[in-house]
Design an enzyme around this catalytic site. Structure first.
Site, mmCIF file in Angstrom:
data_model
loop_
_atom_site.group_PDB
_atom_site.id
_atom_site.type_symbol
_atom_site.label_atom_id
_atom_site.label_comp_id
_atom_site.label_asym_id
_atom_site.label_seq_id
_atom_site.Cartn_x
_atom_site.Cartn_y
_atom_site.Cartn_z
ATOM 1 N N LYS A 1 -6.058 7.011 15.766
ATOM 2 C CA LYS A 1 -5.428 8.038 14.931
ATOM 3 C C LYS A 1 -5.480 9.395 15.639
ATOM 4 O O LYS A 1 -4.562 10.211 15.495
ATOM 5 C CB LYS A 1 -6.107 8.113 13.564
ATOM 6 C CG LYS A 1 -5.990 6.821 12.748
ATOM 7 C CD LYS A 1 -4.611 6.637 12.148
ATOM 8 C CE LYS A 1 -4.581 5.507 11.134
ATOM 9 N NZ LYS A 1 -3.284 5.373 10.455
ATOM 10 N N PHE B 1 -11.092 -1.975 10.456
ATOM 11 C CA PHE B 1 -12.257 -2.679 9.900
ATOM 12 C C PHE B 1 -13.517 -1.940 10.296
ATOM 13 O O PHE B 1 -13.521 -1.179 11.265
ATOM 14 C CB PHE B 1 -12.311 -4.160 10.335
ATOM 15 C CG PHE B 1 -12.343 -4.390 11.824
ATOM 16 C CD1 PHE B 1 -13.497 -4.171 12.565
ATOM 17 C CD2 PHE B 1 -11.216 -4.853 12.490
ATOM 18 C CE1 PHE B 1 -13.528 -4.404 13.937
ATOM 19 C CE2 PHE B 1 -11.238 -5.088 13.866
ATOM 20 C CZ PHE B 1 -12.393 -4.855 14.588
ATOM 21 N N TYR C 1 -10.749 11.646 9.550
ATOM 22 C CA TYR C 1 -11.796 11.496 10.564
ATOM 23 C C TYR C 1 -11.230 11.389 11.986
ATOM 24 O O TYR C 1 -11.968 11.215 12.943
ATOM 25 C CB TYR C 1 -12.736 10.319 10.244
ATOM 26 C CG TYR C 1 -12.082 8.962 10.110
ATOM 27 C CD1 TYR C 1 -11.577 8.292 11.219
ATOM 28 C CD2 TYR C 1 -11.987 8.338 8.873
ATOM 29 C CE1 TYR C 1 -10.987 7.047 11.101
ATOM 30 C CE2 TYR C 1 -11.396 7.104 8.733
ATOM 31 C CZ TYR C 1 -10.896 6.461 9.855
ATOM 32 O OH TYR C 1 -10.308 5.230 9.738
ATOM 33 N N GLY D 1 0.802 -1.237 0.000
ATOM 34 C CA GLY D 1 0.000 0.000 0.000
ATOM 35 C C GLY D 1 0.827 1.277 0.000
ATOM 36 O O GLY D 1 1.850 1.394 -0.681
ATOM 37 N N LEU D 2 0.358 2.255 0.782
ATOM 38 C CA LEU D 2 1.016 3.564 0.793
ATOM 39 C C LEU D 2 2.418 3.481 1.388
ATOM 40 O O LEU D 2 3.318 4.213 0.978
ATOM 41 C CB LEU D 2 0.171 4.568 1.599
ATOM 42 C CG LEU D 2 -1.234 4.857 1.053
ATOM 43 C CD1 LEU D 2 -1.966 5.856 1.946
ATOM 44 C CD2 LEU D 2 -1.166 5.383 -0.375
ATOM 45 N N PRO E 1 -4.560 11.478 5.002
ATOM 46 C CA PRO E 1 -4.919 11.283 3.591
ATOM 47 C C PRO E 1 -6.427 11.090 3.413
ATOM 48 O O PRO E 1 -7.082 10.486 4.259
ATOM 49 C CB PRO E 1 -4.184 9.990 3.197
ATOM 50 C CG PRO E 1 -3.398 9.562 4.400
ATOM 51 C CD PRO E 1 -3.987 10.266 5.582
HETATM 52 C C1 HXC Z 1 -15.128 -7.385 13.438
HETATM 53 C C2 HXC Z 1 -12.935 -8.106 13.626
HETATM 54 C C3 HXC Z 1 -12.725 -7.912 12.223
HETATM 55 C C4 HXC Z 1 -13.844 -7.441 11.454
HETATM 56 C C5 HXC Z 1 -10.888 -8.630 13.105
HETATM 57 N N1 HXC Z 1 -11.775 -8.543 14.112
HETATM 58 N N2 HXC Z 1 -11.436 -8.255 11.952
HETATM 59 N N3 HXC Z 1 -14.130 -7.844 14.217
HETATM 60 N N4 HXC Z 1 -15.003 -7.174 12.122
HETATM 61 N N5 HXC Z 1 -13.726 -7.236 10.145
HETATM 62 C C6 HXC Z 1 -11.572 -8.901 15.502
HETATM 63 C C7 HXC Z 1 -11.431 -10.414 15.624
HETATM 64 O O1 HXC Z 1 -12.666 -11.039 15.708
HETATM 65 C C8 HXC Z 1 -10.642 -10.539 16.929
HETATM 66 O O2 HXC Z 1 -11.469 -10.363 18.069
HETATM 67 C C9 HXC Z 1 -9.754 -9.310 16.896
HETATM 68 O O3 HXC Z 1 -10.331 -8.381 15.972
HETATM 69 C C10 HXC Z 1 -8.373 -9.650 16.404
HETATM 70 O O4 HXC Z 1 -8.493 -10.326 15.144
HETATM 71 P P1 HXC Z 1 -7.253 -11.004 14.454
HETATM 72 O O5 HXC Z 1 -7.594 -11.359 13.064
HETATM 73 O O6 HXC Z 1 -6.698 -12.061 15.348
HETATM 74 O O7 HXC Z 1 -6.258 -9.785 14.540
HETATM 75 P P2 HXC Z 1 -5.008 -9.406 13.805
HETATM 76 O O8 HXC Z 1 -4.363 -10.602 13.153
HETATM 77 O O9 HXC Z 1 -4.200 -8.653 14.782
HETATM 78 O O10 HXC Z 1 -5.429 -8.386 12.600
HETATM 79 C C11 HXC Z 1 -6.693 -7.848 12.472
HETATM 80 C C12 HXC Z 1 -6.615 -6.562 11.697
HETATM 81 C C13 HXC Z 1 -6.012 -6.812 10.338
HETATM 82 C C14 HXC Z 1 -5.725 -5.554 12.440
HETATM 83 C C15 HXC Z 1 -8.016 -6.053 11.598
HETATM 84 O O11 HXC Z 1 -6.738 -7.778 9.661
HETATM 85 C C16 HXC Z 1 -5.996 -5.572 9.481
HETATM 86 O O12 HXC Z 1 -6.647 -4.562 9.594
HETATM 87 N N6 HXC Z 1 -5.239 -5.520 8.543
HETATM 88 C C17 HXC Z 1 -5.346 -4.297 7.692
HETATM 89 C C18 HXC Z 1 -4.104 -3.878 7.141
HETATM 90 C C19 HXC Z 1 -4.461 -2.716 6.237
HETATM 91 O O13 HXC Z 1 -4.848 -2.883 5.105
HETATM 92 N N7 HXC Z 1 -4.400 -1.532 6.747
HETATM 93 C C20 HXC Z 1 -4.782 -0.354 5.999
HETATM 94 C C21 HXC Z 1 -5.898 0.248 6.739
HETATM 95 S S1 HXC Z 1 -6.424 1.612 5.822
HETATM 96 P P3 HXC Z 1 -12.040 -11.657 18.897
HETATM 97 O O14 HXC Z 1 -12.713 -11.052 20.068
HETATM 98 O O15 HXC Z 1 -12.952 -12.352 17.946
HETATM 99 O O16 HXC Z 1 -10.843 -12.474 19.266
HETATM 100 C C22 HXC Z 1 -6.899 2.784 6.892
HETATM 101 C C23 HXC Z 1 -7.245 4.056 6.181
HETATM 102 C C24 HXC Z 1 -8.407 4.744 6.736
HETATM 103 O O17 HXC Z 1 -6.928 2.628 8.051
HETATM 104 C C25 HXC Z 1 -8.833 5.916 5.906
HETATM 105 C C26 HXC Z 1 -9.942 5.629 4.944
HETATM 106 C C27 HXC Z 1 -10.467 6.835 4.224
#
Ligand code: HXC
Length: 286
Positions: free
Chosen positions: A166, A101, A151, A23-24, A192
């Site tokens: 953030k 998420f 946000y 990504g970025l 961004p």
């Molecule tokens: C609900 C969720 C979930 C979902 C994870 N969890 N995904 N709950 N909805 N979609 C919960 C799980 O159930 C679990 O809780 C806990 O979070 C941890 O999950 P894991 O999969 O074990 O965690 P982990 O391996 O640490 O990673 C999870 C994650 C990752 C951090 C969410 O998948 C992730 O986000 N990767 C994204 C990388 C990325 O692309 N980042 C860019 C973001 S962009 P329980 O209680 O069930 O154990 C951004 C830009 C914003 O932020 C600006 C936009 C305009």
């Protein structure tokens, strides 16, 4: 901006980019390397790190990928030690790694909240502190740039852990700008708008039509190009911005302005029609 500065602006720099494998983060790491930096990228998954580092090296740059779970302070410290063993003193830091998420907040589990806040806020704190400590001891005027979001300041439905973390990063950057300015250390952030990446889109954009609707609200009428973000990152990290610290730059084509102003929706209509409406509201001339 590319012509405005020396193409070796980062010649003697060693820049750590967290989450730099995709990504970025990847786009920034590649750009810094073309400007002479030695780059260390870190993240949980080894494969994209090695792939990005290899691509930078194939293009004549210097890069290392180091696996690291930035939720853990010891892992971050070990990553910085390893980065310095491989490529010398770290001189600049980009806090880019982030999780996110969409979820209704009443259904969030403690683990879900932790997963995002620890990655985003704790990870940025650990990395910033590990670098800052070294820079203060070495009398090095380093700079930090953190990726936040628009946000963070006004909040967002369904993205509470991300918004909270953030907002914390902004407070971290501003607080340390005040505290570490005396050492010449500068800390800034970019908020961004939409810069589509595979990671963000697959998690945050369930419907392409919704994306189109969001993009239409952007005054500049388009999403951002990765080069436009990397230009700003170069500016903030380098001496081009030597008198700027504790600042958050909204790099969003004006998107946050349209979601704030109540009457901005008039911009969606043809301008002629808007003029007619305004004219009809005008009191008759005396
Ligand atoms: C609900 C969720 C979930 C979902 C994870 N969890 N995904 N709950 N909805 N979609 C919960 C799980 O159930 C679990 O809780 C806990 O979070 C941890 O999950 P894991 O999969 O074990 O965690 P982990 O391996 O640490 O990673 C999870 C994650 C990752 C951090 C969410 O998948 C992730 O986000 N990767 C994204 C990388 C990325 O692309 N980042 C860019 C973001 S962009 P329980 O209680 O069930 O154990 C951004 C830009 C914003 O932020 C600006 C936009 C305009």
């Amino acid at each position: 901006m590319a012509e405005l500065y020396n193409q070796e602006i980062f010649k003697d720099e060693h820049i750590v980019v967290t989450g730099g494998g995709t990504g970025l983060g990847r786009a920034m790491a590649m750009r810094f390397a073309t400007l002479g930096a030695s780059v260390t990228i870190c993240g949980r998954r080894e494969e994209p790190l090695l792939e990005t580092a290899r691509e930078i090296k194939d293009n004549g740059g210097k890069a290392e990928g180091i696996s690291c779970n930035i939720k853990e302070a010891e892992a971050v410290e070990a990553m910085i030690v390893e980065a310095e063993n491989r490529q010398g003193n770290v001189t600049k830091l980009v806090n880019n790694a982030a999780g996110n998420f969409l979820a209704p907040t009443e259904q969030l589990t403690p683990n879900g909240f932790d997963a995002i806040v620890k990655t985003n806020l704790y990870g940025s704190f650990y990395a910033t502190q590990a670098c800052g400590r070294r820079w203060i001891e070495r009398k090095h005027a380093g700079s930090v740039m953190s990726i936040v979001t628009t946000y963070a300041e006004h909040g967002s439905a369904f993205l509470v852990p991300s918004a909270v973390s953030k907002a914390g990063i902004i407070a971290l950057m501003k607080s340390l700008a005040a505290e570490w300015g005396v050492y010449g250390i500068r800390l800034n952030a970019i908020a961004p708008g939409p810069f589509p990446t595979e990671g963000a889109n697959s998690r945050l954009m369930p419907d392409e039509r919704l994306a189109e609707k969001m993009y239409k609200l952007i005054p500049l009428q388009r999403v951002g190009e990765h080069d436009e973000l990397t230009d700003m990152a170069v500016f903030l990290l380098s001496d081009l911005s030597s008198y700027l610290t504790g600042e958050v730059i909204y790099l969003d084509g004006g998107a946050s302005l349209t979601s704030a102003g109540q009457f901005n929706l008039f911009t969606e209509l043809p301008r002629e029609k808007v003029m007619q409406m305004f004219e009809s509201l005008r009191p008759p001339k005396k």
